[in-house]
Design a protein around this motif. Structure first.
Motif, PDB file in Angstrom:
ATOM      1  N   THR A 145     -23.347 -67.686  61.390  1.00  0.00           N
ATOM      2  CA  THR A 145     -23.525 -69.547  61.244  1.00  0.00           C
ATOM      3  C   THR A 145     -22.013 -69.753  62.170  1.00  0.00           C
ATOM      4  N   VAL A 146     -21.098 -69.902  62.194  1.00  0.00           N
ATOM      5  CA  VAL A 146     -19.932 -70.012  63.052  1.00  0.00           C
ATOM      6  C   VAL A 146     -20.284 -69.833  64.491  1.00  0.00           C
ATOM      7  N   ILE A 147     -21.523 -68.872  64.862  1.00  0.00           N
ATOM      8  CA  ILE A 147     -20.758 -68.158  66.461  1.00  0.00           C
ATOM      9  C   ILE A 147     -21.921 -69.730  66.891  1.00  0.00           C
ATOM     10  N   ASP A 148     -23.230 -70.188  65.789  1.00  0.00           N
ATOM     11  CA  ASP A 148     -23.841 -71.146  65.472  1.00  0.00           C
ATOM     12  C   ASP A 148     -23.134 -72.282  66.110  1.00  0.00           C
ATOM     13  N   ALA A 149     -22.488 -72.668  65.501  1.00  0.00           N
ATOM     14  CA  ALA A 149     -21.908 -73.815  65.099  1.00  0.00           C
ATOM     15  C   ALA A 149     -21.391 -73.841  66.754  1.00  0.00           C
TER      16      ALA A 149
END
Length: 319
Positions: A145-149
């Motif tokens: 999720t963080v990487i996508d952000a």
């Protein structure tokens, strides 16, 4: 043993439902009844407990959060509260309990075991801060999720030639920041386990700009400093156009990754096996792709360890 219980406690994490499903179905496979405690230790004290069948956990493996709900419970930190919980378990004829959660949940499981009621802990937290396991349930999903952000923020950072500070969760552990920062190509990563020099950070930003780089990404773990505060310092010391994104609780939600679903299934099933073997006060985990278990007391005493080789690598690759 003919009847066991399962509860989720503390912060929710993607994959908790997959773990609950594994506990229920593994137990029923062995002709053992399963009861779900609704609302964590608060629900245990109040007796909010219901029988779970095969259908009760149907179509939940892909869902984030926890169908058993979760809550903080200060009363359970007291001996009186713990004994109330034991009485409720006895009232329902439950002989063992699987507790899915983080270190606070483990402390509750340890307390119940000390009162003569066998419990097994399953590590469910996005922070990846539980000793005795390489990965906790929910970490991989939160990480993605963080990487996508980060990928999305980099697009706008490039378009506007800005420095972006991204604050991520993790309490006092830097795993999310470190892994996401490395995977997302962040120029700087700040984690609680490592000291940072503000002057050094700013010098790195200036050197990047001098060689023609028009944007930078800085990932900050919440246990180090507020992202907003850090962004202000960057602006004051460099006068670069700086923006801050605090990702917050979006990191806890979402459908669990394949890795978290498989991990949760393996750990949940092993927890049931330990309970049926009459082993309480244990905590399951994974290391080198092998499911293992340890004494909960040892897990709670052992400090969380971080792979500093990854931090070294991130610094070498972000020159």
């Amino acid at each position: 043993m003919k009847r066991i219980g399962v509860l989720t406690s503390g912060g929710d994490a993607p994959g908790m439902n997959a773990a609950v499903r594994a506990v229920v179905r593994k137990a029923i496979y062995h002709d053992v009844e399963v009861y779900g405690v609704i609302g964590g230790y608060a629900g245990l004290i109040s007796g909010n407990i219901e029988k779970l069948e095969l259908g009760s956990v149907g179509d939940i493996i892909h869902r984030g959060g926890t169908v058993l709900l979760s809550a903080r419970c200060d009363e359970f930190k007291t001996k009186e509260g713990q004994l109330k919980g034991v009485e409720q378990l006895k009232k329902f004829g439950i002989e063992g309990l699987v507790v899915i959660g983080g270190d606070g949940s483990y402390r509750g499981a340890q307390a119940l075991t000390s009162h003569g009621f066998p419990c097994v802990g399953v590590p469910g937290t996005i922070d990846n801060d539980i000793a005795g396991t390489q990965y906790t349930i929910g970490f991989d999903t939160a990480l993605n999720t963080v990487i996508d952000a980060i990928d999305k923020i980099r697009d706008t950072a490039t378009s506007h030639e800005r420095t972006f500070v991204i604050e991520v969760m993790g309490r006092n552990a830097g795993d999310i920041a470190l892994w996401a920062g490395l995977a997302g190509g962040a120029e700087t990563i700040l984690i609680p386990e490592d000291h940072y020099d503000m002057n050094e950070v700013c010098e790195r930003l200036k050197k990047s700009k001098e060689r023609g780089k028009k944007h930078s990404i800085i990932v900050v773990a919440e246990g180090v400093i507020s992202g907003v505060e850090f962004g202000k310092k960057i602006k004051e010391m460099t006068d670069f156009d700086t923006r801050v994104s605090v990702l917050g609780h979006m990191q806890r939600g979402g459908s669990p990754s394949a890795f978290d679903r498989v991990l949760a299934s393996r750990l949940g099933a092993r927890a049931v096996e330990l309970i049926l073997e009459g082993k309480g006060g244990r905590a399951v985990g994974i290391r080198n792709n092998r499911v293992i278990d340890h004494d909960i007391a040892d897990i709670l005493e052992e400090p969380h360890s971080l792979d500093f080789n990854l931090l070294k690598l991130s610094k070498e690759l972000s020159i």
